[in-house]
Write a protein that holds these residues in place. Structure first.
Motif, PDB file in Angstrom:
ATOM      1  N   SER A  37      -0.838   4.864   2.869  1.00  0.00           N
ATOM      2  CA  SER A  37      -1.767   5.580   3.063  1.00  0.00           C
ATOM      3  C   SER A  37      -2.691   3.738   2.378  1.00  0.00           C
ATOM      4  CB  SER A  37      -1.995   6.513   1.576  1.00  0.00           C
ATOM      5  OG  SER A  37      -1.943   7.442   1.549  1.00  0.00           O
ATOM      6  N   PHE A  38      -2.155   3.031   1.798  1.00  0.00           N
ATOM      7  CA  PHE A  38      -2.891   1.695   1.650  1.00  0.00           C
ATOM      8  C   PHE A  38      -3.554   1.316   3.016  1.00  0.00           C
ATOM      9  CE2 PHE A  38      -3.287  -2.934   2.111  1.00  0.00           C
ATOM     10  CZ  PHE A  38      -3.807  -3.023   0.985  1.00  0.00           C
TER      11      PHE A  38
ATOM     12  N   GLY B  96      -6.636   3.197   4.074  1.00  0.00           N
ATOM     13  CA  GLY B  96      -7.877   3.304   3.348  1.00  0.00           C
ATOM     14  C   GLY B  96      -7.990   1.887   4.252  1.00  0.00           C
TER      15      GLY B  96
ATOM     16  N   ALA C 170     -11.911   1.680   6.399  1.00  0.00           N
ATOM     17  CA  ALA C 170     -12.435   0.665   5.764  1.00  0.00           C
ATOM     18  C   ALA C 170     -12.586  -1.032   7.402  1.00  0.00           C
ATOM     19  CB  ALA C 170     -12.522  -0.311   4.709  1.00  0.00           C
TER      20      ALA C 170
ATOM     21  N   LEU D 165     -10.156  -2.213   9.601  1.00  0.00           N
ATOM     22  CA  LEU D 165      -9.181  -2.257  10.135  1.00  0.00           C
ATOM     23  C   LEU D 165      -8.060  -2.077  10.414  1.00  0.00           C
ATOM     24  CD1 LEU D 165      -8.842  -5.029   6.730  1.00  0.00           C
ATOM     25  CD2 LEU D 165      -9.956  -5.886   8.775  1.00  0.00           C
TER      26      LEU D 165
ATOM     27  N   ALA E  62      -4.256   5.219  -2.661  1.00  0.00           N
ATOM     28  CA  ALA E  62      -3.282   4.085  -2.463  1.00  0.00           C
ATOM     29  C   ALA E  62      -4.298   4.015  -1.017  1.00  0.00           C
ATOM     30  CB  ALA E  62      -2.081   4.544  -1.621  1.00  0.00           C
ATOM     31  N   ILE E  63      -5.194   4.870  -1.214  1.00  0.00           N
ATOM     32  CA  ILE E  63      -6.002   5.185  -0.082  1.00  0.00           C
ATOM     33  C   ILE E  63      -7.365   4.079  -0.764  1.00  0.00           C
ATOM     34  CG2 ILE E  63      -8.767   6.832   1.290  1.00  0.00           C
ATOM     35  CD1 ILE E  63      -5.680   8.538   1.435  1.00  0.00           C
TER      36      ILE E  63
ATOM     37  N   THR F  31      -7.131   1.861  -2.587  1.00  0.00           N
ATOM     38  CA  THR F  31      -6.623   0.487  -2.927  1.00  0.00           C
ATOM     39  C   THR F  31      -7.480  -0.288  -1.701  1.00  0.00           C
ATOM     40  OG1 THR F  31      -5.514   1.204  -4.410  1.00  0.00           O
ATOM     41  CG2 THR F  31      -4.615  -0.831  -3.333  1.00  0.00           C
ATOM     42  N   GLY F  32      -6.359   0.327  -0.450  1.00  0.00           N
ATOM     43  CA  GLY F  32      -6.581   0.020   0.556  1.00  0.00           C
ATOM     44  C   GLY F  32      -7.965  -0.532   1.514  1.00  0.00           C
ATOM     45  N   ALA F  33      -8.636   0.605   0.986  1.00  0.00           N
ATOM     46  CA  ALA F  33     -10.087   0.323   1.218  1.00  0.00           C
ATOM     47  C   ALA F  33     -10.911  -0.702   0.738  1.00  0.00           C
ATOM     48  CB  ALA F  33     -11.024   1.878   1.361  1.00  0.00           C
TER      49      ALA F  33
ATOM     50  N   TRP G 299      -9.410  -3.549  -0.737  1.00  0.00           N
ATOM     51  CA  TRP G 299      -8.617  -4.412   0.024  1.00  0.00           C
ATOM     52  C   TRP G 299      -9.188  -4.961   1.602  1.00  0.00           C
ATOM     53  CZ3 TRP G 299      -5.773  -5.260   4.277  1.00  0.00           C
ATOM     54  CH2 TRP G 299      -4.549  -6.074   4.381  1.00  0.00           C
ATOM     55  N   ALA G 300      -9.353  -4.126   2.464  1.00  0.00           N
ATOM     56  CA  ALA G 300      -9.979  -4.655   3.603  1.00  0.00           C
ATOM     57  C   ALA G 300     -11.698  -4.476   3.200  1.00  0.00           C
ATOM     58  CB  ALA G 300      -9.992  -3.019   4.518  1.00  0.00           C
ATOM     59  N   ARG G 301     -11.892  -4.250   2.706  1.00  0.00           N
ATOM     60  CA  ARG G 301     -13.281  -4.623   2.957  1.00  0.00           C
ATOM     61  C   ARG G 301     -13.438  -6.130   2.016  1.00  0.00           C
ATOM     62  NH1 ARG G 301     -17.568  -0.056   2.668  1.00  0.00           N
ATOM     63  NH2 ARG G 301     -19.015  -1.991   2.371  1.00  0.00           N
TER      64      ARG G 301
ATOM     65  N   ARG H 191     -11.357  -8.023   2.679  1.00  0.00           N
ATOM     66  CA  ARG H 191     -11.396  -9.258   3.505  1.00  0.00           C
ATOM     67  C   ARG H 191     -11.979  -8.953   4.321  1.00  0.00           C
ATOM     68  NH1 ARG H 191      -5.636  -9.359   5.329  1.00  0.00           N
ATOM     69  NH2 ARG H 191      -5.837  -9.766   7.004  1.00  0.00           N
ATOM     70  N   ARG H 192     -13.268  -8.393   4.535  1.00  0.00           N
ATOM     71  CA  ARG H 192     -14.095  -8.382   5.874  1.00  0.00           C
ATOM     72  C   ARG H 192     -15.187  -9.094   5.275  1.00  0.00           C
ATOM     73  NH1 ARG H 192     -15.301  -2.872   7.811  1.00  0.00           N
ATOM     74  NH2 ARG H 192     -16.213  -4.342  10.286  1.00  0.00           N
TER      75      ARG H 192
ATOM     76  N   LEU I 208       0.915  -1.688  -6.111  1.00  0.00           N
ATOM     77  CA  LEU I 208       0.563  -2.584  -4.948  1.00  0.00           C
ATOM     78  C   LEU I 208      -1.311  -2.762  -5.344  1.00  0.00           C
ATOM     79  CD1 LEU I 208       0.561  -0.935  -1.957  1.00  0.00           C
ATOM     80  CD2 LEU I 208       2.294  -2.373  -2.437  1.00  0.00           C
TER      81      LEU I 208
ATOM     82  N   TRP J 211      -1.574  -7.330  -5.785  1.00  0.00           N
ATOM     83  CA  TRP J 211      -2.062  -7.642  -5.125  1.00  0.00           C
ATOM     84  C   TRP J 211      -3.364  -8.100  -5.250  1.00  0.00           C
ATOM     85  CZ3 TRP J 211      -0.286  -4.187   0.288  1.00  0.00           C
ATOM     86  CH2 TRP J 211       0.763  -4.417   0.263  1.00  0.00           C
TER      87      TRP J 211
END
Lengths: 323, 323
Positions: free
Chosen positions: A63-64, A67, A71, A73, B119-120, B122-124, B126-128, B130-131, B157, B161
Motif C-alpha cells: 500500500s505504500f 500511495g 503521488a 512515482l 500505509a497509502i 505514508t507512501g504518498a 514520502w513520494a511527494r 521525495r519530489r 514504516l 523512514w
C-alpha cells in the motif's frame, strides 16, 4: 548473436526503465543484495534511494507503493514468493486496482508487482509454489506471464510504463530459459497482444508462461502426425481474444495448458470465450493442476499435480481423433 | 492555522454537523441509498486537525469520513452530490459516502477498509517529499483500526523512514458494537510509542484542544521529526451506520449515550463566540447547505452505459457481461 537469460532480461528491463525515468524505483525484500538475483547490480548503479529494502511488512509496503504511485512515482514491488500475493491481494485489488473507478478518474496507480519464480520451484512445497495469475485476471488487474527472455524484457518495460497496476508473473520454470537475442532489437511488448510461436493447421494449443516451452516441444514431437499451432497469450488480462479467435478459426481445435487449479482457472475462461465465438470441429480440452491443488513436497508428488507434456500430448491426440 | 481562530473552527464543526443532519434527512427520504456512517459528535477532530494543516498537506479519511473531506475544504455541494450518486459529485457518483475523494485539495479518499489508509498515505507523503514538496499528512482512523496489522505495519514504516504523518485515532469507544475495553490490549498511545513515535491523548470533543495538539505535532514534523500519533477521545452521537435506525442494536445504554452527548463539540466551539458571531456563522452555513441540497438534488444521475468509466486509467474498455 548473444545469449540472454530470462532472469537477466528482467534485470535489464529494470535498469533501462530506471535510467529512462527517474520516477521508477524498486521496493521489496532483500532486493539490495538481490536474493532473487533479478535486481543484481542495481543498488550499485542507482543507489539506496531507488533500490529500497523493506521490513517484512508486505501489506504495508504494497500500500505504500500505492500511495507513492498516487503521488506520481512509479514503484516496482518485488515479491520473493508467489504466495505472498495472497497476503497482499487486499492491498492490490481493493485499493490500487479500485482507486481510479472509485474516485471517478481522479488518479492513476502505476505500480508494477514483479513475481520472479512463480509456480513450482521443485521442493519448495505448499506455501511457496502457487501460480496465482488467474486470480488477478479474474478481478481485472492487468496480468502478464512472459515465456521468453525477449518477452520478459518487453512486457516488464511495458508494465512499468503502464498507467494502471500490472502484475508480472515470471514463472520459475522459465527463469533459466536462454535465447539468442539481438540486444539492439529488445523493445517494449504491447500489453494485451498474444503471439503465435509456431504456426500450425490442425489444432491451436494455448500455453501460459513456462508451459509455452513444453507446448513447443510437444508440437515438435507430434510433427509427423499433426500440425500444432502454439499460441502464447503473454498477457492474461486483458486477453488477446481476437488473436486467439483468429488462430482457432483456422485450426478448428483448441487445447489449453495452464498451471492453475482447474476450477475457475484461466483455461476455463479461454475455452468458454472461444466456444462462444468459434464453432469447433471437436470438443476442446484443457490440461491444468487438479481442482484445489496444494503442491505436495516430495518431487514426484510435486510433478504429479503440475500440467506436463505427457498430458498435453494425450489431450491433443484426443482432440484430433474427433471431428 | 497555527494561531487560534475560533470563528473558523466553529464554522467547520457547524458545517459538518448540519451537513450530517441534512444527509440523515436525505437517507430517511430515500434520496441517499445505502445509508451513511454519521460523523455526529466527532466533528471537533476533523476540524481541529485540518485547521492545523496547510492546503497542500494530504489527508485520508474513513468510512465515517464526511467530516474529514469537508474540513479539508471540499465543496459541500459536490460532496452531497456524491452521497446522492450524481455526476456532479466529487467522484462523479462512482464513490459515494465511503469513498469520497478530492485529490485537488489533498484528500486521497475516504477509505472503507479499516486501517488500510495509513500505509497509502505514508507512501504518498514520502513520494511527494521525495519530489521536493515540503508537505505532511494526516490519516484518520477509528479505535477499531488499532488492531489491524496493516496499520501497525504502517506505523513501523512511517517511523522507520521518518515520514511525517500524523496518525489520528478517533477513539469513539466502539468498533461498530465492540467496546474498546473488549478489543484493545495495552493502550492506543502505547501502540505508537512501541515504534518510537511521540503520542498524545486529547479531548476530541474540544476542537481547539485538538487543533493545539495537532499543530504542535505538525510543527515538530515539519521541523524534521518523524510521525506522531494523537488519540482523540470522542463519542459517536448517532448510529454506527444508519441501518441501526431500522435495526436497533443494543450495545450502548441510554444513560451512557446521554453522558456522551452532553459534551458537544458544536456547543463547545460555539460557546467561545459571541451570540452575533455565532448567529452569523449559523446563517452562512444554512445558506451554504440550502444551496448544496438544491444543487445535489438537481444534478443528473450518471448514465448506466458509463458504469465502468474510469475503471482503467489507460482507458481500457472491459468486456461486457452479456452475450
Amino acid at each position: 548473436m548473444p545469449r540472454l537469460s530470462y532472469r537477466k532480461a528482467l534485470t535489464r528491463a529494470l535498469a533501462d526503465e530506471m535510467t529512462r525515468d527517474e520516477s521508477v524505483f524498486l521496493l521489496g525484500e532483500d532486493i539490495r543484495v538481490a536474493a532473487s538475483n533479478v535486481t543484481a547490480g542495481l543498488l550499485k548503479k542507482f543507489g539506496p534511494e531507488r533500490v529500497i529494502d523493506t521490513p517484512l511488512s508486505e501489506q504495508a509496503f504494497t500500500s505504500f507503493a500505492t500511495g507513492a504511485a498516487l503521488a506520481g512515482l512509479r514503484p516496482v514491488v518485488e515479491f520473493q514468493i508467489p504466495s505472498l500475493l495472497f497476503l497482499v491481494f487486499e492491498q492490490i485489488v481493493n485499493h490500487a486496482h479500485k482507486f481510479p473507478l472509485m474516485t471517478g478518474g481522479q488518479c492513476e496507480v502505476p505500480v508494477t508487482y514483479l513475481v520472479p519464480g512463480s509456480g513450482s520451484r521443485t521442493g519448495w512445497a505448499g506455501q511457496h509454489s502457487d501460480h496465482p495469475y488467474g486470480l488477478f485476471a479474474h478481478v481485472g488487474v492487468t496480468t502478464v506471464v512472459p515465456a521468453t527472455p525477449a518477452d520478459a524484457y518487453g512486457l516488464l518495460v511495458s508494465a512499468i510504463r503502464h498507467v494502471d497496476p500490472v502484475v508480472v508473473f515470471a514463472p520459475a520454470g522459465a527463469m533459466d530459459v536462454r535465447a539468442d537475442v539481438d540486444f539492439a532489437a529488445l523493445a517494449p511488448v504491447p500489453i494485451g497482444k498474444g503471439r503465435v510461436h509456431r504456426a500450425g493447421t490442425d489444432v491451436t494449443v494455448v500455453a501460459v508462461g513456462h508451459l509455452v516451452h513444453d507446448a513447443l516441444a510437444v508440437a515438435d514431437e507430434l510433427a509427423g502426425q499433426a500440425s500444432v499451432e502454439v499460441f502464447d497469450p503473454r498477457t492474461l488480462y486483458p486477453f488477446d481474444w481476437d488473436g486467439l479467435v483468429e488462430s482457432v478459426s483456422r485450426t478448428g481445435r483448441l487445447v489449453v495448458i495452464d498451471d492453475s487449479n482447474r476450477s475457475c482457472g484461466i483455461a476455463g475462461e479461454i475455452i468458454a470465450t472461444v466456444v462462444e465465438r468459434v464453432r469447433l470441429l471437436a470438443p476442446p480440452a484443457r490440461v491444468t493442476r487438479p481442482d484445489g491443488a496444494v503442491l505436495p513436497f516430495a518431487p514426484a508428488l510435486d510433478r504429479a499435480v503440475q500440467p506436463g507434456r505427457e498430458q498435453l500430448r494425450t489431450a491433443i491426440q484426443l482432440t484430433l481423433k474427433e471431428g | 492555522m497555527i494561531r487560534s481562530d475560533p470563528v473558523r473552527l466553529y464554522r467547520t464543526v457547524r458545517l459538518i454537523r448540519r451537513f450530517e443532519e441534512r444527509a440523515l434527512d436525505l437517507v430517511r427520504s430515500g434520496a441517499i441509498v445505502g445509508g451513511i456512517h454519521p460523523y455526529l459528535g466527532q466533528e471537533g477532530i476533523a476540524a481541529g486537525v485540518c485547521a492545523a494543516l496547510r492546503d497542500d498537506d494530504l489527508v485520508t479519511g474513513t468510512h465515517r469520513g464526511h467530516g474529514h473531506v469537508l474540513a479539508k475544504g471540499a465543496d459541500p455541494a459536490r460532496m452531497l452530490a456524491e452521497l446522492l450518486g450524481r455526476v456532479t459529485g466529487l467522484n462523479r457518483g462512482r464513490g459515494g459516502s465511503m469513498h469520497a475523494a478530492d485529490f485537488g485539495i489533498g484528500v486521497l479518499g475516504a477509505n472503507a477498509i479499516v486501517g488500510a489508509a495509513g500505509a497509502i498515505l505514508t507512501g504518498a507523503v514520502w513520494a511527494r517529499r521525495r519530489r521536493g514538496d515540503d508537505l505532511v499528512g494526516a490519516t484518520f482512523f477509528g479505535d477499531g483500526a488499532v488492531n489491524e496489522g496493516m496499520l501497525l505495519e504502517a506505523f513501523n514504516l512511517a517511523a522507520l523512514w521518518r515520514v511525517p504523518v500524523l496518525f489520528v485515532c478517533e477513539n469513539n469507544g466502539y468498533a461498530t458494537t465492540m467496546p474498546v475495553d473488549g478489543a484493545v490490549a495495552g493502550t492506543i498511545p502505547g501502540r505508537a510509542e512501541a515504534f518510537g513515535m511521540q503520542a498524545a491523548v486529547v479531548d476530541g470533543q474540544d476542537p481547539e484542544a485538538v487543533r493545539v495538539a495537532a499543530a504542535a505535532a505538525i510543527a515538530r514534523m515539519r521541523a524534521g521529526g518523524g510521525p506522531e500519533l494523537i488519540e482523540a477521545r470522542t463519542y459517536r452521537f448517532d448510529a454506527h451506520h444508519t441501518f441501526e435506525h431500522v435495526v436497533r442494536l443494543d450495545y450502548r445504554a441510554p444513560e451512557e449515550v446521554a453522558v456522551g452527548r452532553s459534551r458537544d463539540p458544536v456547543e463547545i466551539a460555539g460557546g467561545r463566540l459571541g451570540d452575533a458571531d455565532r448567529a452569523a456563522v449559523d446563517a452562512e452555513v444554512e445558506a451554504t447547505l440550502d444551496a448544496a441540497v438544491e444543487f445535489a438534488l438537481a444534478s443528473p444521475e450518471p448514465e448506466p452505459a458509463g458504469a465502468l468509466e474510469h475503471l482503467y486509467a489507460s482507458g481500457l474498455v472491459a468486456r461486457t457481461g452479456d452475450a
